[in-house]
Design a protein around this motif. Structure first.
Motif, short mmCIF file in Angstrom:
data_model
loop_
_atom_site.label_atom_id
_atom_site.label_comp_id
_atom_site.label_asym_id
_atom_site.label_seq_id
_atom_site.Cartn_x
_atom_site.Cartn_y
_atom_site.Cartn_z
N GLN A 125 -17.63 43.93 -5.98
CA GLN A 125 -17.62 43.40 -7.34
C GLN A 125 -16.89 42.07 -7.40
O GLN A 125 -17.32 41.14 -8.09
CB GLN A 125 -16.94 44.40 -8.28
CG GLN A 125 -16.92 43.93 -9.74
CD GLN A 125 -16.26 44.94 -10.67
OE1 GLN A 125 -15.85 46.03 -10.23
NE2 GLN A 125 -16.14 44.60 -11.93
N LEU A 126 -15.80 41.96 -6.64
CA LEU A 126 -14.98 40.75 -6.68
C LEU A 126 -15.73 39.53 -6.16
O LEU A 126 -15.52 38.42 -6.65
CB LEU A 126 -13.71 40.98 -5.85
CG LEU A 126 -12.65 39.89 -5.83
CD1 LEU A 126 -12.10 39.64 -7.22
CD2 LEU A 126 -11.52 40.28 -4.88
N GLU A 167 -8.09 35.76 -15.14
CA GLU A 167 -8.37 36.44 -16.40
C GLU A 167 -9.16 37.73 -16.15
O GLU A 167 -8.80 38.80 -16.68
CB GLU A 167 -9.17 35.52 -17.31
CG GLU A 167 -9.52 36.14 -18.67
CD GLU A 167 -10.37 35.22 -19.53
OE1 GLU A 167 -10.81 35.66 -20.60
OE2 GLU A 167 -10.59 34.06 -19.13
N ILE A 168 -10.21 37.64 -15.36
CA ILE A 168 -11.03 38.83 -15.06
C ILE A 168 -10.20 39.85 -14.28
O ILE A 168 -10.25 41.05 -14.56
CB ILE A 168 -12.28 38.42 -14.26
CG1 ILE A 168 -13.18 37.52 -15.11
CG2 ILE A 168 -13.05 39.65 -13.80
CD1 ILE A 168 -14.26 36.82 -14.31
N GLY A 169 -9.46 39.36 -13.30
CA GLY A 169 -8.65 40.27 -12.49
C GLY A 169 -7.62 41.02 -13.31
O GLY A 169 -7.35 42.20 -13.05
N VAL A 226 -5.61 39.50 -5.50
CA VAL A 226 -6.38 40.68 -5.89
C VAL A 226 -6.78 41.48 -4.66
O VAL A 226 -6.62 42.71 -4.61
CB VAL A 226 -7.63 40.29 -6.70
CG1 VAL A 226 -8.49 41.51 -6.97
CG2 VAL A 226 -7.22 39.63 -8.02
N ALA A 264 -14.86 47.76 -4.89
CA ALA A 264 -14.13 46.76 -5.67
C ALA A 264 -14.29 45.38 -5.06
O ALA A 264 -14.46 44.38 -5.78
CB ALA A 264 -12.65 47.14 -5.75
N LEU A 304 -20.16 37.70 -10.90
CA LEU A 304 -18.82 37.60 -11.47
C LEU A 304 -18.70 36.23 -12.15
O LEU A 304 -18.91 35.20 -11.52
CB LEU A 304 -17.76 37.73 -10.37
CG LEU A 304 -16.33 37.99 -10.84
CD1 LEU A 304 -16.19 39.43 -11.32
CD2 LEU A 304 -15.34 37.73 -9.72
N THR A 309 -17.22 33.41 -12.81
CA THR A 309 -16.16 32.44 -12.54
C THR A 309 -16.62 31.00 -12.74
O THR A 309 -15.80 30.08 -12.71
CB THR A 309 -15.64 32.59 -11.10
OG1 THR A 309 -16.73 32.36 -10.19
CG2 THR A 309 -15.06 33.98 -10.87
N GLU A 348 -7.93 42.12 -16.23
CA GLU A 348 -8.58 43.21 -16.95
C GLU A 348 -9.17 44.27 -16.03
O GLU A 348 -9.15 45.45 -16.36
CB GLU A 348 -9.70 42.64 -17.83
CG GLU A 348 -9.23 41.72 -18.94
CD GLU A 348 -10.37 41.26 -19.82
OE1 GLU A 348 -11.44 41.90 -19.79
OE2 GLU A 348 -10.20 40.27 -20.56
N VAL A 349 -9.71 43.82 -14.88
CA VAL A 349 -10.48 44.73 -14.02
C VAL A 349 -9.68 45.20 -12.81
O VAL A 349 -9.83 46.34 -12.37
CB VAL A 349 -11.78 44.04 -13.57
CG1 VAL A 349 -12.63 44.99 -12.74
CG2 VAL A 349 -12.57 43.53 -14.77
N PHE A 350 -8.84 44.31 -12.25
CA PHE A 350 -8.08 44.65 -11.04
C PHE A 350 -6.58 44.40 -11.26
O PHE A 350 -5.96 43.64 -10.52
CB PHE A 350 -8.56 43.82 -9.85
CG PHE A 350 -10.04 43.85 -9.61
CD1 PHE A 350 -10.64 45.00 -9.12
CD2 PHE A 350 -10.83 42.74 -9.87
CE1 PHE A 350 -12.01 45.04 -8.88
CE2 PHE A 350 -12.19 42.76 -9.63
CZ PHE A 350 -12.79 43.92 -9.14
#
Length: 222
Positions: free
Chosen positions: A10-11, A100-102, A134, A7, A16, A18, A104-106
């Protein structure tokens, strides 16, 4: 393998979305003034950027969040310490995307709290704080979180320099290998800093970031 390792990769992956590819965070001004013009001069700039700006701003803010500082207070302090408008806006733009991404994903309660603070206007939403929320929720230890964030930022800047100067891809990899030593030193230094150190960055760098706002021609947003 620790549960958080994939994870975390990926972050901090450059893929990613951003928007980091659109920001030079000040080095384009040095490029325009012909102070950064090759592998050696950019390597010197990047070393100072990691040891000064990243260490005393983003890195220290990440540490304070891990230590339990109030998230809203940290957000306000970070806004106040980022004097150049473009750099402050860059942190917010990339932070907004990361939130926003976090989400959904984290997803996590801590991340939802920060998103609520931002959506209600009680916080601005800075990139290093979004990352720290995160990473801590994933169980990433502080030293690993700091190393990952600092090196990911150095990687983005190097990729942008490869395009802007331009440099060869091999030169970019040599620069990243050198930057790794600076990141390791920063991770060792950050635990010994005090609250008074937050925002203590190089005036020359801040001036270059402010000059970028009025630069005649440019590739980057900051």
């Amino acid at each position: 393998m620790s549960s958080y390792q994939l994870a975390l990769q990926q972050l901090v992956d450059s893929a990613l979305p951003t928007g980091a590819f659109a920001h030079s965070l000040g080095f384009e001004t040095y490029l325009d003034r012909e102070l950064v013009l090759d592998e050696g001069s950019f390597g010197e700039w990047l070393s100072v950027f990691v040891s000064q700006s990243l260490t005393y701003s983003d890195g220290l803010a990440i540490r304070f969040l891990y230590e339990g500082w109030d998230l809203g207070e940290l957000d306000v302090l970070l806004s106040a310490s980022l004097l150049p408008r473009q750099v402050r806006e860059a942190s917010l733009k990339m932070g907004s995307r990361l939130l926003e991404i976090g989400g959904e994903v984290f997803p996590s309660p801590a991340l939802e709290l920060y998103r609520d603070l931002v959506s209600s206007g009680r916080a601005a939403g800075h990139q290093p704080l979004a990352f720290a929320v995160v990473a801590r929720s994933l169980g990433v230890p502080l030293p690993e979180a700091l190393a990952a964030y600092l090196f990911a930022t150095a990687t983005s800047l190097t990729q942008n320099a490869v395009r802007a100067i331009p440099l060869g891809q091999n030169a970019g990899q040599r620069l990243l290998r050198q930057a790794a030593d600076g990141v390791a030193a920063a991770v060792q230094r950050i635990p010994h800093l005090t609250p008074d150190d937050l925002g203590a960055v190089s005036p020359g760098l801040e001036i270059s970031q402010m000059r970028h706002e009025r630069q005649r021609a440019r590739m980057f947003m900051s």
